[in-house]
Design a protein around this motif. Structure first.
Motif, PDB file in Angstrom:
ATOM      1  N   LEU A 109       0.804  -1.220   0.000  1.00  0.00           N
ATOM      2  CA  LEU A 109       0.000   0.000   0.000  1.00  0.00           C
ATOM      3  C   LEU A 109       0.838   1.272   0.000  1.00  0.00           C
ATOM      4  O   LEU A 109       0.602   2.189  -0.773  1.00  0.00           O
ATOM      5  CB  LEU A 109      -0.930  -0.007   1.223  1.00  0.00           C
ATOM      6  N   HIS A 110       1.823   1.338   0.897  1.00  0.00           N
ATOM      7  CA  HIS A 110       2.644   2.545   1.012  1.00  0.00           C
ATOM      8  C   HIS A 110       4.061   2.184   1.435  1.00  0.00           C
ATOM      9  O   HIS A 110       4.307   1.109   1.969  1.00  0.00           O
ATOM     10  CB  HIS A 110       2.033   3.544   2.003  1.00  0.00           C
ATOM     11  N   GLU A 111       4.982   3.116   1.168  1.00  0.00           N
ATOM     12  CA  GLU A 111       6.382   2.898   1.542  1.00  0.00           C
ATOM     13  C   GLU A 111       6.604   3.146   3.018  1.00  0.00           C
ATOM     14  O   GLU A 111       6.020   4.055   3.603  1.00  0.00           O
ATOM     15  CB  GLU A 111       7.322   3.818   0.740  1.00  0.00           C
ATOM     16  N   SER A 112       7.467   2.333   3.591  1.00  0.00           N
ATOM     17  CA  SER A 112       7.950   2.510   4.961  1.00  0.00           C
ATOM     18  C   SER A 112       9.457   2.329   4.936  1.00  0.00           C
ATOM     19  O   SER A 112       9.982   1.587   4.110  1.00  0.00           O
ATOM     20  CB  SER A 112       7.342   1.474   5.901  1.00  0.00           C
ATOM     21  N   PHE A 113      10.141   2.989   5.860  1.00  0.00           N
ATOM     22  CA  PHE A 113      11.595   2.886   5.968  1.00  0.00           C
ATOM     23  C   PHE A 113      11.907   2.381   7.364  1.00  0.00           C
ATOM     24  O   PHE A 113      11.415   2.920   8.353  1.00  0.00           O
ATOM     25  CB  PHE A 113      12.248   4.262   5.752  1.00  0.00           C
TER      26      PHE A 113
END
Length: 147
Positions: A43-47
């Motif tokens: 769904l979305h980028e995470s770091f």
């Protein structure tokens, strides 16, 4: 008149003994993927940062930021605050690509260089930067010679 200021406390509390060792990028990917929210990886980028001790044993995983579909903000001041607070001597950087593209972007390469350069001044080793996609496949900067 007495000046009042905030009291600053720095704490690191280890609840679990570091037991998983990182010997290769696949080891790191397995731990990172196991600790990634499968409902949001596409769904979305995470770091995230994988925090390691001097024996390359995993102290923990810290989610540094969550962003949008095509990117996330990485504040290296917060990254190093976490690394120093946890008394880690090595780190592995990681983020996901919801698009399932394994190729690192120019922005991915730039932030990796910036973090690695800053880490040098603190005697912290940046062992790898791993890009993970929703099906569990990964790209390792170290394995591909761009770290």
């Amino acid at each position: 008149m007495k000046s009042k200021v905030n009291e600053i406390q720095v704490r690191y509390k280890e609840k679990l003994k570091a037991s998983f060792s990182i010997g290769c990028s696949q080891d790191a990917c397995n731990i990172l993927y196991d600790n990634w929210d499968k409902d949001t990886i596409g769904l979305h980028e995470s770091f995230k940062i994988l925090l390691l001790n001097n024996s390359n044993k995993v102290k923990g995983v810290y989610e540094l930021s969550t962003g949008g579909i095509t990117g996330t903000l990485v504040d290296i001041r917060i990254l190093f605050a976490i690394v120093l607070k946890s008394v880690s001597t090595a780190i592995i950087l990681a983020h996901n690509h919801p698009s399932s593209k394994l190729k690192p972007s120019e922005a991915d390469k730039q932030i990796t260089r910036k973090i690695k350069e800053a880490a040098t001044f603190l005697d912290i080793k940046v062992l790898d930067h791993i890009i993970i996609v929703p099906n569990g496949a990964y790209y390792s900067f170290a394995d591909n010679g761009i770290l």
